[in-house]
Scaffold this active site. Structure first.
Site, PDB file in Angstrom:
ATOM      1  N   GLU A 125       2.108  -4.256   0.226  1.00 37.23           N
ATOM      2  CA  GLU A 125       3.551  -4.447   0.046  1.00 37.23           C
ATOM      3  C   GLU A 125       4.011  -5.830   0.493  1.00 37.23           C
ATOM      4  O   GLU A 125       4.910  -6.417  -0.119  1.00 37.23           O
ATOM      5  CB  GLU A 125       4.330  -3.366   0.800  1.00 37.23           C
ATOM      6  CG  GLU A 125       4.189  -1.977   0.203  1.00 37.23           C
ATOM      7  CD  GLU A 125       3.020  -1.172   0.743  1.00 37.23           C
ATOM      8  OE1 GLU A 125       2.892   0.018   0.392  1.00 37.23           O
ATOM      9  OE2 GLU A 125       2.232  -1.743   1.549  1.00 37.23           O
TER      10      GLU A 125
ATOM     11  N   PHE B 183       8.528  13.213   6.430  1.00 33.94           N
ATOM     12  CA  PHE B 183       7.290  12.451   6.226  1.00 33.94           C
ATOM     13  C   PHE B 183       7.597  11.110   5.561  1.00 33.94           C
ATOM     14  O   PHE B 183       8.263  11.035   4.548  1.00 33.94           O
ATOM     15  CB  PHE B 183       6.334  13.264   5.349  1.00 33.94           C
ATOM     16  CG  PHE B 183       5.060  12.537   5.010  1.00 33.94           C
ATOM     17  CD1 PHE B 183       4.149  12.209   5.999  1.00 33.94           C
ATOM     18  CD2 PHE B 183       4.780  12.165   3.700  1.00 33.94           C
ATOM     19  CE1 PHE B 183       2.976  11.540   5.694  1.00 33.94           C
ATOM     20  CE2 PHE B 183       3.610  11.498   3.384  1.00 33.94           C
ATOM     21  CZ  PHE B 183       2.698  11.187   4.386  1.00 33.94           C
ATOM     22  N   GLN B 184       7.117  10.044   6.172  1.00 32.37           N
ATOM     23  CA  GLN B 184       7.292   8.665   5.710  1.00 32.37           C
ATOM     24  C   GLN B 184       8.765   8.274   5.610  1.00 32.37           C
ATOM     25  O   GLN B 184       9.159   7.485   4.746  1.00 32.37           O
ATOM     26  CB  GLN B 184       6.574   8.431   4.374  1.00 32.37           C
ATOM     27  CG  GLN B 184       5.058   8.447   4.515  1.00 32.37           C
ATOM     28  CD  GLN B 184       4.324   7.958   3.278  1.00 32.37           C
ATOM     29  OE1 GLN B 184       4.827   8.053   2.149  1.00 32.37           O
ATOM     30  NE2 GLN B 184       3.121   7.437   3.466  1.00 32.37           N
TER      31      GLN B 184
ATOM     32  N   LYS C 168      14.439   9.789  -3.054  1.00 30.76           N
ATOM     33  CA  LYS C 168      13.631  10.308  -4.158  1.00 30.76           C
ATOM     34  C   LYS C 168      14.452  11.199  -5.088  1.00 30.76           C
ATOM     35  O   LYS C 168      14.305  11.125  -6.319  1.00 30.76           O
ATOM     36  CB  LYS C 168      12.434  11.081  -3.601  1.00 30.76           C
ATOM     37  CG  LYS C 168      11.435  11.511  -4.664  1.00 30.76           C
ATOM     38  CD  LYS C 168      10.194  12.126  -4.032  1.00 30.76           C
ATOM     39  CE  LYS C 168       9.154  12.496  -5.106  1.00 30.76           C
ATOM     40  NZ  LYS C 168       7.927  13.065  -4.494  1.00 30.76           N
TER      41      LYS C 168
ATOM     42  N   MET D 221      -3.430 -25.214  13.490  1.00 27.79           N
ATOM     43  CA  MET D 221      -2.228 -25.696  14.159  1.00 27.79           C
ATOM     44  C   MET D 221      -2.124 -25.142  15.579  1.00 27.79           C
ATOM     45  O   MET D 221      -1.705 -25.845  16.509  1.00 27.79           O
ATOM     46  CB  MET D 221      -0.981 -25.326  13.348  1.00 27.79           C
ATOM     47  CG  MET D 221       0.280 -26.026  13.827  1.00 27.79           C
ATOM     48  SD  MET D 221       0.200 -27.838  13.702  1.00 27.79           S
ATOM     49  CE  MET D 221       0.683 -28.070  11.997  1.00 27.79           C
TER      50      MET D 221
END
Length: 567
Positions: A57, A119-120, A169, A478
């Protein structure tokens, strides 16, 4: 709100795709998951929108950023709920820091489960509020066209930025036979585009009195497509021009009046000009600390005029005598329409340009190691300075800013404000998909490469022939440079004792791969970059190489280290 009837019921998922398509969006970067399955099912059936399957993602959002930064169009990403949304946060924050127009859809659990630790489930609105220009959670399917239309308007107008739309959803699944009027009506959001005429006149009045003026070009010039106006203004008044990192390309680096990048790793001419200036005209830069050094010592003798689309940036870091709120292009056009004023600083301009000749960016040849600066210079010549250049973050980013001969707006795609390692490869993919007819070259270090190299899987799958130039110094360069310079050479966790075989990794992804370590043959070896195919070019350099010059943290731009003067 006016209701608009549909010819037949539509699901929320199809309403999302219909609206995006009607608004001219044809490319989405994303990664599926449970909370966005209805939307992905609609994508399977929908013609007109091309979906690019990322491999993470964070990669999807950086790809959308590269698409937006290189083209000026809005970038769109789609991720699922919970970890999908949290993985996207780095890219969203990066887009906020660099004013990138982005639309990010996050899936969410069904409305009945919100707030119940389903969930999630994650509080996307709470997490993204500080790192977005605005965010929404849709609770009524009929609101979808209105919300998307508003979101795109907000993301692309005024100071651009990311907008998140959280979509439960069940909202994606619900069928509706009408939707609400999608036209934009936001009385509280009216960004100022046209500058105040009296303030614009003050800029020229002060210029007529200046003895040591400097024109500062920020990313706002590139974002506003104001490059030609900037050049015309600089030429009209023989003004030396300093660029920020994101302002590179606003004026061709080969232009007589261009001093290059200023700041921590900027040119001597640029930094001395800002330090000695009695007048700075800032167009579209936010006076970032990497530009100013210690803000209390920045341009100590200068009157400052600051032109910015975002009024919150004016006076935030540097005291501003002449504030001008407005679009960079509109403001420069207004300046050019005014009668030309007399100026009195020809000797100053000559002195500044002499500094440019006396102290250019430099490096010393080494028969044992390829110099990264030389490799970048060579690629600049092979591509005639016309490639879209993408970088990751680190030493190679600064060398690329210093040594590639930029000519055009939106030519450099890099992570400025956030300095996000892992940005490079996915952003280059997005840039190439937005600009299929242009050469896209990404410079990346071995640290950043290991963060998002999974996105290489996209190259053959979607026909994306980017050229990945891996500057390999077997360390976090760096970080190591700062440890060597300021921490008594204690290289704590900054050197890679073991690394994967990057050539075999490229082989696994089915792309061409080359490994160069001989400076004597580099000019001939590097010609492979002109072949039209995805490739990895690994350039081995010394661990000891530092980026020069450098302004130490907390110091003024006049206290540069590592400057070398020509005779």
């Amino acid at each position: 709100m006016q209701e608009i009837s549909l010819e037949q019921p539509r699901s929320g998922s199809f309403l999302i795709l219909d609206t995006l398509y009607q608004l001219g969006i044809d490319t989405i970067f994303g990664y599926p998951g449970g909370a966005v399955l209805p939307l992905y099912d609609a994508i399977y059936q929908f013609e007109g929108i091309h979906h690019i399957l990322a491999r993470h993602e964070q990669g999807a959002v950086h790809e959308a950023e590269g698409y937006a930064k290189s083209s000026g169009k809005i970038g769109v990403a789609l991720v699922t709920s919970g970890p999908g949304a949290t993985n996207a946060i780095t890219g969203i924050a990066d887009a906020m820091g660099d004013s990138v127009p982005l639309l990010v859809f996050t899936g969410q659990v069904a409305t009945r489960g919100i707030g119940k630790d389903a969930f999630q489930e994650a509080d996307v609105l709470g997490m993204t509020m500080p790192i977005t220009k605005y965010n929404y959670q849709i609770r009524d399917t009929a609101d979808i066209p209105r919300v998307i239309t508003e979101a795109i308007h907000i993301a692309t107008t005024g100071r651009p930025g990311p907008v998140v739309i959280d979509v439960p959803k069940d909202i994606q699944e619900q069928q509706v036979d009408f939707y609400y009027d999608p036209s934009v009506h936001l009385p509280s959001y009216q960004p100022t585009v046209e500058p105040n005429g009296l303030q614009v006149k003050k800029i020229l009045q002060q210029l007529s009195q200046a003895k040591q003026p400097v024109l500062l070009a920020g990313g706002g010039v590139n974002y506003a497509d104001a490059n030609q106006e900037l050049i015309a203004f600089a030429e009209r008044y023989r003004l030396p021009v300093v660029s920020t990192l994101l302002g590179l390309g606003a004026m061709p680096i080969e232009h007589e009046l261009a001093l290059g990048m200023g700041g921590m790793h900027g040119s001597y001419a640029a930094n001395m000009a800002m330090d000695q200036a009695d007048y700075i005209i800032n167009i579209g830069a936010r006076f970032d600390d990497r530009l100013t050094g210690n803000p209390t010592t920045y341009a100590p003798h200068a009157t400052v005029a600051h032109v910015d689309i975002d009024p919150a940036e004016i006076g935030k870091v540097v005291k501003t005598a002449i504030p001008v709120v407005g679009d960079a292009k509109a403001s420069l056009e207004a300046l050019l329409k005014l009668d030309k004023v007399d100026t009195h600083y020809a000797d100053w301009t000559a002195q500044v340009l002499e500094n440019k000749r006396r102290a250019p960016f430099w490096y010393e040849e080494d028969p044992n190691f390829i110099k990264p600066q030389a490799a970048i210079e060579l690629i600049g010549k092979l591509t005639d300075g016309d490639a879209i250049v993408v970088t990751d973050v680190g030493q190679h980013q600064m060398w690329t800013a210093q040594f590639y001969p930029y000519k055009h707006a939106r030519q450099l795609v890099t992570s400025g404000g956030m300095g996000t390692m892992g940005f490079g490869i996915p952003a280059a993919i997005g840039a190439k998909l937005a600009n299929p007819d242009k050469e896209v070259i990404v410079f990346v270090g071995d640290g950043g490469f290991q963060m998002t190299n999974q996105e290489l899987a996209i190259l053959n799958g979607y026909g994306v022939p980017i050229k990945v130039v891996l500057i390999n110094n077997h360390s976090l360069g760096m970080v190591r440079q700062w440890q060597e310079s300021f921490y008594e050479k204690r290289r704590s966790q900054s050197v890679f004792d073991a690394e994967p075989n990057f050539q075999l990794l490229a082989e696994a992804y089915g792309i061409a791969h080359y490994s160069f370590d001989n400076p004597a043959t580099l000019a001939e070896d590097m010609k492979v970059i002109l072949e039209d195919k995805p490739m990895l070019i690994e350039v081995h350099i010394s661990k000891a190489e530092h980026v020069q010059p450098m302004v130490p943290a907390g110091k003024s731009n006049a206290e540069m280290l590592g400057v070398k003067f020509n005779a």
